[in-house]
Motif scaffolding. Structure first.
Motif: not given
Length: 151
Positions: A110-111, A116-117, A119-124, A146-149
């Motif tokens: 899920l994380a 992936r969906a 990327p701006e929520m990576k920190t959260d 890789t910030n979503g990739t």
């Protein structure tokens, strides 16, 4: 001072054993009607000792589970009961471990998909994973790093 609790019951059990021994001796030395009164007196004394033991023993805490008592009363071996109980607990533990691992895998997946969906929520997502104590899978770590990739 009279003993109380387990000590009193222990003393009463010793009295019952002594009464039984005296009855055994009296029966062995039975000489007809002249010893009959002694035997009646000993049996009456045994009945009184058993009654007193029963009354005091019922006040003690019962530390043996009733299931084991029933198991033994049915003529079965309590060691088998213990083995079956341990096997049941092991089976339950394996089941719960599987559920726990499945939830951990789901959390990681899920994380990974959330990063992936969005990327701006990576920190959260990282904060939630750390706060929940979840371990990140290699795929989730790669996706989050890789910030979503995926790489």
């Amino acid at each position: 001072m009279a003993p109380t609790g387990i000590d009193a019951v222990d003393d009463q059990i010793k009295d019952v054993i002594q009464d039984l021994f005296q009855i055994q001796v009296a029966t062995h030395n039975y000489a007809g009607p002249q010893t009959q009164q002694e035997l009646v007196q000993l049996i009456t004394q045994l009945a009184g000792s058993l009654s007193e033991l029963s009354n005091n023993a019922s006040t003690l805490p019962n530390l043996i589970p009733p299931e084991i008592v029933e198991y033994v009363d049915d003529g079965r071996n309590p060691d088998i009961y213990t083995r079956e109980f341990v096997e049941l607990v092991q089976k339950s533990n394996q089941y719960l471990k599987g559920k726990s691992e499945a939830f951990a895998d789901f959390s990681s997946a899920l994380a990974e998909e959330m990063v992936r969906a969005w990327p701006e929520m990576k920190t959260d997502v990282n904060n939630v994973l750390q706060d929940s104590g979840a371990e990140q899978s290699k795929g989730a770590e790669t996706a989050i790093q890789t910030n979503g990739t995926t790489g």
